[in-house]
Design a protein around this motif. Sequence first.
Motif, PDB file in Angstrom:
ATOM      1  N   CYS A  16      -6.941   2.623  -5.194  1.00 60.27           N
ATOM      2  CA  CYS A  16      -7.902   2.498  -4.102  1.00 60.27           C
ATOM      3  C   CYS A  16      -7.626   3.560  -3.051  1.00 60.27           C
ATOM      4  N   LEU A  22     -11.314  -4.314  -2.027  1.00 60.61           N
ATOM      5  CA  LEU A  22     -10.005  -4.736  -2.515  1.00 60.61           C
ATOM      6  C   LEU A  22      -9.858  -6.250  -2.423  1.00 60.61           C
ATOM      7  N   THR A  50       0.843  -1.194   0.000  1.00 67.08           N
ATOM      8  CA  THR A  50       0.000   0.000   0.000  1.00 67.08           C
ATOM      9  C   THR A  50       0.885   1.253   0.000  1.00 67.08           C
ATOM     10  N   LEU A  98      -7.923   3.937   0.596  1.00 67.50           N
ATOM     11  CA  LEU A  98      -8.115   3.039   1.729  1.00 67.50           C
ATOM     12  C   LEU A  98      -8.894   3.666   2.873  1.00 67.50           C
ATOM     13  N   THR A  99      -9.129   4.972   2.799  1.00 67.26           N
ATOM     14  CA  THR A  99      -9.919   5.627   3.849  1.00 67.26           C
ATOM     15  C   THR A  99     -11.410   5.593   3.540  1.00 67.26           C
ATOM     16  N   ALA A 133     -13.507   0.053   1.559  1.00 66.31           N
ATOM     17  CA  ALA A 133     -12.403  -0.023   0.597  1.00 66.31           C
ATOM     18  C   ALA A 133     -11.636  -1.338   0.702  1.00 66.31           C
ATOM     19  N   VAL A 134     -11.297  -1.751   1.906  1.00 66.77           N
ATOM     20  CA  VAL A 134     -10.513  -2.977   2.080  1.00 66.77           C
ATOM     21  C   VAL A 134     -11.331  -4.197   1.675  1.00 66.77           C
ATOM     22  N   LEU A 180      -6.467   6.043   7.797  1.00 68.53           N
ATOM     23  CA  LEU A 180      -5.391   5.477   6.978  1.00 68.53           C
ATOM     24  C   LEU A 180      -4.273   4.891   7.830  1.00 68.53           C
ATOM     25  N   ALA A 196      -6.955   1.252   8.495  1.00 66.49           N
ATOM     26  CA  ALA A 196      -6.621   0.482   7.292  1.00 66.49           C
ATOM     27  C   ALA A 196      -5.567  -0.576   7.588  1.00 66.49           C
ATOM     28  N   LEU A 235      -6.557  -4.392   6.884  1.00 63.81           N
ATOM     29  CA  LEU A 235      -5.782  -5.135   5.891  1.00 63.81           C
ATOM     30  C   LEU A 235      -5.067  -6.321   6.532  1.00 63.81           C
ATOM     31  N   ASN A 277       2.094  -2.790   4.770  1.00 61.18           N
ATOM     32  CA  ASN A 277       1.191  -1.677   5.092  1.00 61.18           C
ATOM     33  C   ASN A 277       2.028  -0.410   5.239  1.00 61.18           C
TER      34      ASN A 277
END
Length: 258
Positions: A61, A72, A13, A63-64, A68-69, A112, A116, A120, A88
């Motif tokens: 993407c 993904l 990321t 991620l916030t 989103a995750v 974030l 995230a 993740l 990460n």
Amino acid sequence: MTIDYRGARVLVTGASAGIGAQFARELARRGADLVLVARRADRLEALAAELKGVEVTVLPCDLTAPGAVEGLAAELRRRDLKITGLVNNAGFGTYGPFAEEDVERLRTEIALDISAVVELSKTFLDELVEAKGVLVNVASLAAYHPVPKMAVYGAAKAFVLSFTEALWSEHRKAGLKVLALSPGATSTEFFDVAGEEASAGARRVPPEVVVETALRTLDRRNPPPSIAVGRANRLMISMGRLLNRRQAAVVMGAVTAT
């Protein structure tokens, strides 16, 4: 012992620039296929075109964004791509007195830098454990002490450090290598966002040094749960442990006031 990344697939990321882009370059050089994630699709496509001899999947993407995750992960399942490594790296910092910060900006920073990372790590953990792969969470020197004028960023990175070291303990006998990586001031776009004042005049190292430190640490037979980049920074952390919390806050307040 050098890790053989051939046949691995590592999700990185914040891969559009700086440390994330350098992780992508070095992992590709070692033979890993890659999944590159960031907001800026043009930057990711340019990086993917640069990387030769490996399979590179570009997934722009934010991620916030809510879900989103999950989205993904669904896209990777749709493409039948399993993740064996996760870096990460995405994150940003804000600088200034907390009372003057914009609350929406702080929410995004927390989303974030903390949320995230947790989501993740949880989403791909089973795949990482099954593959006996690697999980690298990028923390910061700011994780080791309170940072006046970067109160939320320092606290977020302290969370990442503690969270990652706990995961290291939980999985150290399962074959998964977990590492919290703490760079100091680095020559990246971080200071374009946080502001030049956030560096407090520290000398910046190139991203290559940060990534080399991480991969060299992971290559150890028994890697530690965390590593700070640079001997001087590691010495500073050790000396900082001699201070009580009051003293640490006062000292860091003097540093960030300059």
